[in-house]
Design a protein around this motif. Structure first.
Motif: not given
Length: 110
Positions: A37-41, A13-19, A1-11
């Motif tokens: 931010c890395d747009e691939m994330c 290291t942790v934010g990009e890795t989780i994203g 089931m696809t979820k929608s997740i918002l990540i703050t601190g997107a740029a």
């Protein structure tokens, strides 16, 4: 089931890795931050100053259909545990994101 997740601190290291991980798993991942931010994330990226209370409404709009928030934003240059420095802006970010999330989001992780 696809979820929608918002990540703050997107740029960060942790934010990009989780994203990147969550996006690769097929989830919609919304990145929020001030730095590039890395747009691939992320599926979408928004530049919002989370320290400003006036941006709560904008954040609430983003959170209307979000299942979870990962609040990772933290200004380490202003506050970190090694030096004992404190910065009120970090608490402002936390309170503003929490306030924007309270009516829309079931899962809030800080």
């Amino acid at each position: 089931m696809t979820k929608s997740i918002l990540i703050t601190g997107a740029a960060g290291t942790v934010g990009e890795t989780i994203g990147r991980y969550l996006k690769d798993q097929g989830h919609e991942v919304i990145g929020v931050g001030l730095d590039e931010c890395d747009e691939m994330c992320y599926t979408r990226i928004h530049s919002i100053d989370l320290t400003e209370e006036e941006n709560i409404g904008r954040l609430e709009d983003l959170l209307e259909k979000v299942d979870a928030v990962l609040h990772l934003a933290w200004n380490l240059s202003e506050e970190n545990f090694d030096t004992g420095k404190k910065w009120e802006g970090n608490m402002d970010m936390f309170h503003n994101v929490l306030k924007a999330s309270k009516n829309n989001v079931d899962i809030f992780i800080n």
